[in-house]
Design a protein around this motif. Structure first.
Motif: not given
Length: 415
Positions: A53-74
């Motif tokens: 949720a913190e990642v989504r809030e920081a990236f309003p336009a791409t938050g869902e993708t970026f939180c999945e990136l951080a959770a899945r990829a180094s």
């Protein structure tokens, strides 16, 4: 450069390592009956949701993708993924995967496909990604461990195809009359007769030490001798070296008989021809003291023309195999794509051997994919992979490249 700047922000400002650890725990938590353990799993899941949720809030336009990136990829995997997307301007739409010493490794995973890798493949499948398993193994062996590892539902989903025996057949459950394609039946009768002759004699006429020390793999078409000793051991190396020489001799005699030549000298023709074609085979013949005096140029034209259609493969301390050069993993993959309805492939090809290299080179020549290989692959495979996109992974760590591909596709979806 905006997307690169966003990735820097993501990995600099958020604890992606903790996010991945939480995600891995949630994904790979073993089934247990303990109420306390299940409660802990729920707590970890809630913590993971809060971090995302913190990642989504920081990236309003791409938050869902970026939180999945951080959770899945180094960090490295994410930036490699972005580099690949910038280079090819598209994501991967099919996985082409070798099994032995690629997805699993005798020296790195106790010859089991790691749970992480199986879970990632499940994630790809649930996202609609077709999977082509491309192996030299028999169909029955492959079906067994795929059903055990991925489950019967995925194997029979219609989105998974098995290219087996390095391209002699393709099995794609759920496709009616196209479920099983026996590609070797398309070969002409002369070639099929040579294989029938070698297969019928390979064990019955084998010296006693070979009959005791190796066995005939249960292939539908290829003739493969495997050791009765642990793969990679000195005993396995010795018996497979001997088996290679023996198979060359049988092949020479079978080909000579088929084309109407005298069998006298046929063994030397086969040894000379294949030693010239493959330095590894030459090395085995020299080591066994079995290099012939014959010159490859002395091989009769009819015999040579038939040899040019037949492959002899040597896998040190693992197998000696006779197959068709007209049937290889490329032919099998093309047939699998046809059954799966993949008209414009951009494949991620993962493998370690010369048979996998053919597929890697094919996708490179046709701008149809990328290649990845474990660090212990054959030299030619590594040279190709390093020269293209440098997707080399540690032994038993195929999941690292799968995570990169996952990240690449998430970024491609953003456009």
């Amino acid at each position: 450069m905006e997307r690169y700047d966003q990735l820097y922000q993501l990995y600099d400002e958020f604890d992606a390592g903790t996010l991945r650890a939480l995600q891995n725990f949630v994904d790979l938590f073993p089934p247990v009956d303990s109420r306390i353990a299940l409660e802990h799993w729920r707590e970890v899941g809630e913590e993971l949701d809060e971090c995302k949720a913190e990642v989504r809030e920081a990236f309003p336009a791409t938050g869902e993708t970026f939180c999945e990136l951080a959770a899945r990829a180094s960090r490295d995997q994410a930036f490699t993924a972005l580099d690949l997307y910038a280079k090819y301007d598209r994501g991967v739409n099919v996985l082409v995967l070798d099994v032995d010493e690629t997805l699993r490794s005798a020296g790195g995973t106790d010859n089991e496909i790691p749970r992480e890798t199986l879970h990632l493949l499940t994630e790809f499948h649930e996202g609609g990604m077709p999977i082509v398993v491309c192996t030299g193994q028999t169909l029955e062996n492959v079906k067994g461990f795929l059903i055990q590892g991925l489950g019967n539902e995925i194997v029979h989903s219609g989105d998974l195809s098995v290219v087996y025996e390095a391209g002699t057949g393709v099995f794609t459950p759920g496709h009616g009359a196209d479920t099983k394609r026996l590609l070797y039946e398309d070969l002409d009768d002369d070639i099929q007769s040579v294989f029938d002759a070698v297969r019928s004699r390979v064990l019955s006429e084998a010296p006693e030490d070979l009959r005791r020390g190796c066995h005939l793999q249960g292939n539908e078409f290829n003739v493969t001798l495997k050791p009765n000793f642990e793969t990679g051991s000195q005993q396995a190396r010795e018996v497979i070296d001997h088996a290679l020489v023996y198979e060359l001799d049988l092949l020479g005699e079978a080909v000579a008989e088929q084309v109407g030549e005298s069998s006298e000298g046929a063994s030397d023709w086969a040894r000379a021809y294949y030693a010239e074609q493959d330095p590894e085979i030459r090395g085995v013949l020299e080591g066994e003291g079995e290099m012939p005096d014959a010159d490859p140029e002395d091989v009769p034209a009819g015999v040579r023309e038939t040899f040019e259609r037949i492959d002899v493969a040597y896998y040190e301390a693992d197998a000696a195999e006779i197959g068709s050069l007209e049937l290889n993993k490329v032919v099998g993959v093309e047939a699998a794509f046809d059954v799966l309805g993949i008209d414009d492939p951009f494949a991620a090809v993962m493998g370690d051997s010369k048979s996998d290299l053919r597929v890697m080179e094919w996708v490179a020549e046709n701008d149809a994919g990328i290649a990845a290989a474990p660090e212990h692959s054959s030299r030619d495979v590594l040279d190709h992979v390093v020269k293209t996109d440098e997707l080399v992974f540690d032994r038993g760590k195929a999941g690292d490249v799968l995570r990169t591909i996952y990240a690449m596709n998430r970024l491609a979806n953003l456009g």
